[in-house]
Design a protein around this motif. Structure first.
Motif, PDB file in Angstrom:
ATOM      1  N   THR A 489      77.044 -78.444-136.712  1.00 40.58           N
ATOM      2  CA  THR A 489      78.075 -77.474-136.306  1.00 40.58           C
ATOM      3  C   THR A 489      78.274 -77.416-134.798  1.00 40.58           C
ATOM      4  OG1 THR A 489      76.459 -75.672-136.197  1.00 40.58           O
ATOM      5  CG2 THR A 489      77.628 -76.000-138.300  1.00 40.58           C
ATOM      6  N   GLY A 490      77.399 -78.086-134.025  1.00 40.79           N
ATOM      7  CA  GLY A 490      77.530 -78.062-132.576  1.00 40.79           C
ATOM      8  C   GLY A 490      76.803 -76.923-131.906  1.00 40.79           C
ATOM      9  N   PHE A 491      75.981 -76.168-132.646  1.00 42.96           N
ATOM     10  CA  PHE A 491      75.195 -75.096-132.016  1.00 42.96           C
ATOM     11  C   PHE A 491      74.236 -75.683-130.995  1.00 42.96           C
ATOM     12  CE2 PHE A 491      71.515 -72.304-131.719  1.00 42.96           C
ATOM     13  CZ  PHE A 491      72.088 -71.044-131.581  1.00 42.96           C
ATOM     14  N   ALA A 543      72.571 -85.693-139.107  1.00 44.80           N
ATOM     15  CA  ALA A 543      71.859 -85.181-137.930  1.00 44.80           C
ATOM     16  C   ALA A 543      71.192 -86.316-137.163  1.00 44.80           C
ATOM     17  CB  ALA A 543      70.826 -84.138-138.363  1.00 44.80           C
ATOM     18  N   GLN A 544      70.652 -87.303-137.865  1.00 44.16           N
ATOM     19  CA  GLN A 544      70.053 -88.454-137.177  1.00 44.16           C
ATOM     20  C   GLN A 544      71.106 -89.220-136.384  1.00 44.16           C
ATOM     21  OE1 GLN A 544      68.334 -90.128-140.725  1.00 44.16           O
ATOM     22  NE2 GLN A 544      66.247 -89.520-140.165  1.00 44.16           N
ATOM     23  N   ALA A 545      72.310 -89.334-136.933  1.00 43.79           N
ATOM     24  CA  ALA A 545      73.383 -90.006-136.197  1.00 43.79           C
ATOM     25  C   ALA A 545      73.734 -89.239-134.929  1.00 43.79           C
ATOM     26  CB  ALA A 545      74.611 -90.158-137.088  1.00 43.79           C
ATOM     27  N   LEU A 546      73.786 -87.910-135.024  1.00 44.16           N
ATOM     28  CA  LEU A 546      74.095 -87.096-133.851  1.00 44.16           C
ATOM     29  C   LEU A 546      72.996 -87.177-132.799  1.00 44.16           C
ATOM     30  CD1 LEU A 546      75.539 -83.936-135.648  1.00 44.16           C
ATOM     31  CD2 LEU A 546      76.818 -85.620-134.322  1.00 44.16           C
ATOM     32  N   ALA A 547      71.768 -87.467-133.247  1.00 46.09           N
ATOM     33  CA  ALA A 547      70.653 -87.625-132.312  1.00 46.09           C
ATOM     34  C   ALA A 547      70.614 -89.021-131.699  1.00 46.09           C
ATOM     35  CB  ALA A 547      69.334 -87.335-133.021  1.00 46.09           C
ATOM     36  N   GLY A 548      71.541 -89.892-132.114  1.00 44.21           N
ATOM     37  CA  GLY A 548      71.569 -91.244-131.600  1.00 44.21           C
ATOM     38  C   GLY A 548      70.605 -92.179-132.302  1.00 44.21           C
ATOM     39  N   GLU A 549      70.039 -91.737-133.422  1.00 44.07           N
ATOM     40  CA  GLU A 549      69.077 -92.550-134.174  1.00 44.07           C
ATOM     41  C   GLU A 549      69.825 -93.301-135.275  1.00 44.07           C
ATOM     42  OE1 GLU A 549      66.340 -89.544-135.407  1.00 44.07           O
ATOM     43  OE2 GLU A 549      65.401 -89.391-133.422  1.00 44.07           O
TER      44      GLU A 549
END
Length: 647
Positions: A489-491, A543-549
């Motif tokens: 969600t971008g929090f 979430a892993q994609a958003l973390a760059g993983e």
């Protein structure tokens, strides 16, 4: 082939839909679930829940092999039977209204199941068995041979099966044994109508063939308007979009969580719920998952439906009801059907859903998340919708600190669930962005103050040092997969240290041996266990994609889609022991998760490509490269249209 009973794997079934109601067809050609005239109406066939629940089977006599798939860009099913002496193709569809195209698909569906069997090679003997059992198997109707087919009468409805000569009536079941040679075909049309209306007229083979082709054209026209995605796992993403459309009640824009009831979360257990209703949360996330493809009138219809169904509640100072009937009904009182044995003896079989009375504060966030995402498609909002969305934000601002049952509808004491607080933050964050469109600019200072209070509460009370992660509720040490939404969600940025720790803890301590994710492992007030949740596994990949993983995200995504059946459908859960799908089917949440996770991974890939291009050619050229790639990836999308962390 296995005998057709209520013990077949859930993955054996394929979905048919006319965007009004739905049917499930087994690999062996048996319609074992069909509700008319709406998704939540009593079933005419319910063999998936009881051997005597009713069915309509068309299958080769003797042994045979099966392959099947949907006709390209449609939800029309083709099942190929290969017997010793020949091959036949069974085509199944639920007819949409004649000449319905594009975003009008399903608005005038007539309530007709179409089935056509053609021998393509050699010769084949076919057995047909038609045993309608209206009202979830309570009624054994009177069958009568009439001109062109078999009429069924009993209860509040009438049915007419149009078909070839040779159908024989024996009590409450009609059967036929047919012999086909290459080039020959037989067709059936099962029509539904209320007993209060005039008798139904039989359809001939030409009419059935015509409506099959018209229905194929209708679905393809919808796909042409809504299927711009060009990223990884494209076929699965596009098919998931069609599945979500198939779960939409076109007349109101409501979206059901699943078209079935009481397919269990644990085999033989009592976690059996009716999902044939529209949850504000699920429907909002569905609209968000399809935000690029949403036509303006489809988006407007959805929000008008919710505004009409629920606006009066907020005006009266009540909580927003979390779910409604597909026509906007409020009372979804739950009851058991004791005469049904349940899928693999999983009882009770329930209709209605007692969760409609629960308080879930997250619904405001999902609602405003979808509204903000679809702002461009919605255009100018009517006053009722403006007031409804602004009131939703007001309610989030005033009640975020209160306890509720949480996203998973836990049937215990209310608690301070972190996800509920997060989604109240989301409601206010998105409402502030939407304020000019809502005519609510004067409310933004209050909304901003409440948003800041929620952030401070989550920062100070949501993190647990002992768990090394954000946890299910304030003061709890239990993990919960819904906390992955803090990044989605971008929090928090995906690479925030606390966020990455929560992602890693989820992957390490909230998964089964296959790497699939549980919702939570804490006691929830209900007896028995449940399977791993496919939605939560897709959240982990997201979430892993958003973390760059990217490698981890791709591996997690691949583990989730390994559960998918041969026609691209996902249930709610996977049984940790057997690895087979369980829960209501197909499940909108699972397909939403697939779409959003694939999109997040695609975005992450583009960020990596953009960074490399920047090093090679300078920042200006890199931005142009990335923007062009993203635009090609998702139709008319442009970076300015996206909110942080969205799909």
């Amino acid at each position: 082939m296995e005998t057709e009973t209520n013990s077949l794997p859930i993955s054996d079934y394929a979905l048919l839909s006319d965007c009004r109601s739905a049917a499930l067809v087994s690999r062996a050609g048996s319609v074992d679930w069909l509700c008319w005239p709406r998704f939540d109406s009593p079933a005419v066939f319910a063999r998936i829940l009881d051997p005597d629940g009713g069915h309509f089977a068309i299958r080769p006599a003797g042994d045979f092999q099966v392959s099947r798939g949907y006709v390209d860009q449609t939800m029309i099913l083709e099942t190929t039977f290969r017997a010793q002496a020949g091959t036949a193709v069974l085509t199944d569809a639920m007819a949409v209204g004649r000449n319905e195209r594009g975003h009008h698909l399903g608005t005038g569906s007539p309530g007709v199941l179409l089935r056509s069997l053609k021998c393509t090679v050699g010769e084949i003997d076919v057995d047909v068995s038609y045993a309608p059992r209206p009202e979830y198997g309570l009624i054994y109707p009177i069958l009568e041979a009439v001109a062109g087919g078999i009429a069924a009468r009993g209860g509040a409805s009438r049915l007419l099966l149009s078909g070839p000569d040779g159908l024989q009536v024996a009590g409450d079941t009609a059967t036929a044994h047919l012999h086909l040679v290459a080039g020959q075909s037989v067709s059936f049309a099962l029509q539904y109508g209320p007993m209060s209306e005039p008798p139904l007229a039989a359809w001939n083979a030409g009419q059935i063939a015509d409506r099959l082709q018209d229905t194929i054209a209708g679905w393809r026209s919808w796909s042409a308007l809504h299927q711009a995605y060009q990223g990884p796992w494209r076929d699965l993403v596009l098919h998931s979009g069609r599945v979500l459309q198939a779960l939409t009640f076109a007349r109101t824009g409501a979206i059901v969580a699943a078209p079935t009831t009481s397919l269990p979360e644990a085999i033989g257990g009592a976690r059996n719920w009716d999902y044939r209703y529209t949850w504000v949360r699920d429907a909002s996330l569905t609209m968000e998952a399809l935000w690029v493809a949403a036509c303006p009138d489809e988006a407007a219809k959805f929000f008008a439906f919710l505004a009409d169904a629920a606006a009066s509640q907020l005006r009266r100072g009540k909580d927003l009801q979390i779910m409604f009937g597909v026509g906007g009904e409020h009372d979804l009182s739950e009851r058991a059907l004791p005469h049904l044995a349940g899928w693999r003896a999983s009882r009770p079989v329930r209709v209605g859903n007692g969760a409609w009375t629960q308080r879930q504060l997250d619904v405001y966030g999902e609602l405003l998340l979808a509204a903000q995402r679809l702002a461009d498609q919605l255009g100018e909002l009517d006053p009722v919708t403006q007031q409804f969305l602004a009131a939703a934000a007001d309610t989030a601002a005033s009640r975020w600190h209160e306890k509720d049952q949480g996203i998973w509808e836990i049937r215990g004491e209310p608690r301070d669930f972190l996800y509920s607080k997060l989604m109240c933050w989301v409601a206010l964050d998105r409402a502030i962005a939407l304020a000019p469109k809502l005519g609510a600019a004067d409310r933004t200072p209050r909304w901003a103050a409440a948003r800041d209070e929620i952030r401070a509460a989550i920062d100070s009370r949501g993190w647990n040092d002992k768990a090394g992660a954000f946890t299910q509720a304030f003061g709890s040490e239990d993990l919960d997969a819904s906390n992955l939404m803090l990044a989605i969600t971008g929090f928090l940025p995906g690479d925030d240290p606390r966020m990455k720790a929560t992602v890693d803890a989820t992957a390490a301590r909230l998964t089964d041996e296959r790497g699939l994710v549980y919702r939570y492992l804490a006691h929830d007030g209900l007896a028995g266990q449940e399977g791993t949740f496919l939605l939560c596994t897709f959240w982990l990949a997201h979430a892993q994609a958003l973390a760059g993983e990217l490698d981890q995200a791709t591996a997690t995504f691949e583990r989730a889609i390994a559960a998918i059946n041969d026609v691209g459908l996902l249930a709610e859960e996977v049984d940790p022991g057997s690895g087979e799908m369980i829960g209501n089917f197909p499940q909108a949440f699972s397909h939403i998760g697939l779409v959003n996770a694939a999109w997040a991974i695609a975005q992450a890939q583009q960020r990596v490509a953009g960074a490399g291009q920047k090093l090679a050619a300078g920042s200006g050229a890199a931005r142009e490269h990335a923007n062009s790639a993203l635009k090609a990836l998702h139709g008319s999308w442009t970076p300015a249209a996206a909110s942080p962390g969205g799909p």
